[in-house]
Design an enzyme around this catalytic site. Structure first.
Site, mmCIF file in Angstrom:
data_model
loop_
_atom_site.group_PDB
_atom_site.id
_atom_site.type_symbol
_atom_site.label_atom_id
_atom_site.label_comp_id
_atom_site.label_asym_id
_atom_site.label_seq_id
_atom_site.Cartn_x
_atom_site.Cartn_y
_atom_site.Cartn_z
ATOM 1 N N THR A 1 0.837 -1.191 0.000
ATOM 2 C CA THR A 1 0.000 0.000 0.000
ATOM 3 C C THR A 1 0.878 1.249 0.000
ATOM 4 O OG1 THR A 1 -1.816 -1.095 1.185
ATOM 5 C CG2 THR A 1 -1.681 1.293 1.386
ATOM 6 N N SER A 2 0.561 2.208 -0.886
ATOM 7 C CA SER A 2 1.223 3.516 -0.912
ATOM 8 C C SER A 2 2.733 3.353 -1.114
ATOM 9 C CB SER A 2 0.866 4.292 0.369
ATOM 10 O OG SER A 2 1.298 5.616 0.287
ATOM 11 N N SER A 3 3.556 3.709 -0.124
ATOM 12 C CA SER A 3 4.993 3.486 -0.277
ATOM 13 C C SER A 3 5.272 2.014 -0.565
ATOM 14 C CB SER A 3 5.725 3.926 0.998
ATOM 15 O OG SER A 3 7.110 3.750 0.870
ATOM 16 N N HIS B 1 -6.486 8.646 -1.007
ATOM 17 C CA HIS B 1 -5.284 7.878 -0.751
ATOM 18 C C HIS B 1 -5.474 7.198 0.597
ATOM 19 C CE1 HIS B 1 -1.112 6.889 -1.368
ATOM 20 N NE2 HIS B 1 -0.819 7.265 -0.142
#
Ligand SMILES: *[C@@H]1O[C@H](CO)[C@@H](O)[C@H](O)[C@H]1NC(C)=O
Length: 372
Positions: free
Chosen positions: A145-147, A278
């Site tokens: 997720t994300s990073s 996000h």
């Protein structure tokens, strides 16, 4: 009466036992593994091995977001619970000690196969799992997720040979977050804000330059992104689509809007989540399908593609969750019977339409039938 009481007590104890199992939720606990091998940036390795683990288990590498940790992703994602159900092992890498708990997806080291960056350490965790847990090297998956989704894209680019399939929640194209000064764990505003735009061919060469000389296949990947993401702007989904379309020889195009899936070919799916910011919530059940733990849309095994497709894009817009927006079939025609997981039909398909026993050709959508 005494017997009735004992029976009642036993029933209550059973209920309490089950109830506490549900509250605890899991059959096992998260364990840290030290000394898993070369660990150039001092990333942490945490492992969830369910009591129900299968022999030669599959492995899912589940990578946390900025500000997260292995422990936070362990409790905040569905993979440990799914591991109890399906008997796989989960590796939760933990980012190296830095001012943020973001992953390094910007330095030359991490953006290079065996370059000595974070990606290298995570690849070594997988090697450890294969040798120590006798994990099935042909069923290693990566998600984040994300990073962690940025790192998922980076790991697919730097270690394509490791993965059976990948899914990334709200990340950016591999190499988009690169630091022009080579800084480790740098924030790249132009990429984050969706201002970086490259062609499929440019992105494909960015990917190939991360593992020079590699000529094998790249694994299938699903990319999720919210249309209202103001951290990693929605254009990043377009760049991811162009990047992997360039690798697989598909026609890129904008994903359809809605919580819908655009299928660019067997190896690349993009899910644009209308109105979602996000980050996109993890779709654990969809991951289980994509990773092949349950029927209904498994990624095909990695296969070498031959370059840019010559079929024209047939992008249509759809708001239905069941109708795929588009597909271009680039799998080379085959003869005889299709193997397990192989394509066996769909619009434009000219290859084998029957499957080797005991598998059945199953229509996943009008464009893609698979031997399941
Ligand atoms: C941000 O990434 C882009 C490539 O995606 C690169 O061209 C640019 O130089 C990077 N910016 C910085 C400040 O490093």
């Amino acid at each position: 009466m005494a017997r009735f009481a004992r029976t009642l007590l036993a029933s209550i104890c059973t209920v309490l036992f089950l109830w506490s199992g549900i509250v605890a939720g899991l059959t096992s606990t998260l364990q840290q593994v030290t000394n898993f091998g070369s660990n150039p940036t001092n990333a942490g390795m945490f492992v969830y091995k369910p009591t129900t683990v299968k022999t030669n288990p599959a492995v899912i590498v589940a990578i946390h977001y900025c500000g997260g940790s292995a422990q936070a992703y362990f409790t905040g994602s569905p993979y440990a619970s799914l591991a109890d159900t399906f008997g796989f092992i989960v590796i939760y890498p933990s980012s190296p000690p830095r001012s943020t708990t973001c992953w390094d997806v910007s330095s030359k080291a991490t953006l290079t196969h065996n370059g000595g960056g974070d990606s290298n350490g995570i690849a070594n965790m997988v090697a450890y799992a294969i040798s120590t847990y006798k994990a099935d090297a042909s069923r290693i998956f990566v998600t984040g997720t994300s990073s962690g989704a940025m790192m998922t894209n980076v790991l697919v680019a730097t270690y394509p040979e490791l993965w059976r399939a990948a899914s990334a929640y709200s990340g950016v194209a591999a190499g988009c977050f690169v630091s022009s000064s080579g800084a480790v764990d740098a924030w790249n505003s132009s990429c984050a804000q969706g201002q970086v735009s490259q062609t499929s061919a440019q992105w494909a060469s960015v990917v190939r330059n991360m593992f020079p000389g590699y000529t094998g296949p790249y694994p299938p990947i699903q990319e999720y992104h919210g249309t209202a993401d103001t951290t990693l702007f929605p254009n990043n989904l377009n760049e991811e689509i162009k990047e992997w379309s360039g690798i697989f020889g598909y026609n890129a195009g904008a994903p359809t809007q809605g919580y819908t899936k655009s299928i660019y070919g067997p190896n690349l799916q993009a899910i644009s989540a209308q109105g979602v910011g996000h980050t996109v919530p993890i779709q654990g059940n969809e991951d289980m399908k994509w990773f092949g733990f349950v029927a209904g849309g498994a990624a095909p095994p990695p296969s070498t593609t031959t370059g840019i497709s010559t079929t024209s894009p047939s992008m249509t817009t759809s708001t239905s969750t069941s109708a795929p927006a588009t597909t271009t079939t680039t799998t080379p025609p085959s003869t005889g019977e299709a193997a397990h997981w192989d394509q066996c039909g769909g619009t434009g398909w000219t290859g084998a339409t029957s499957c080797v026993a005991p598998f059945t050709c199953t229509a996943l959508n009008p464009f893609f039938f698979q031997c399941l």
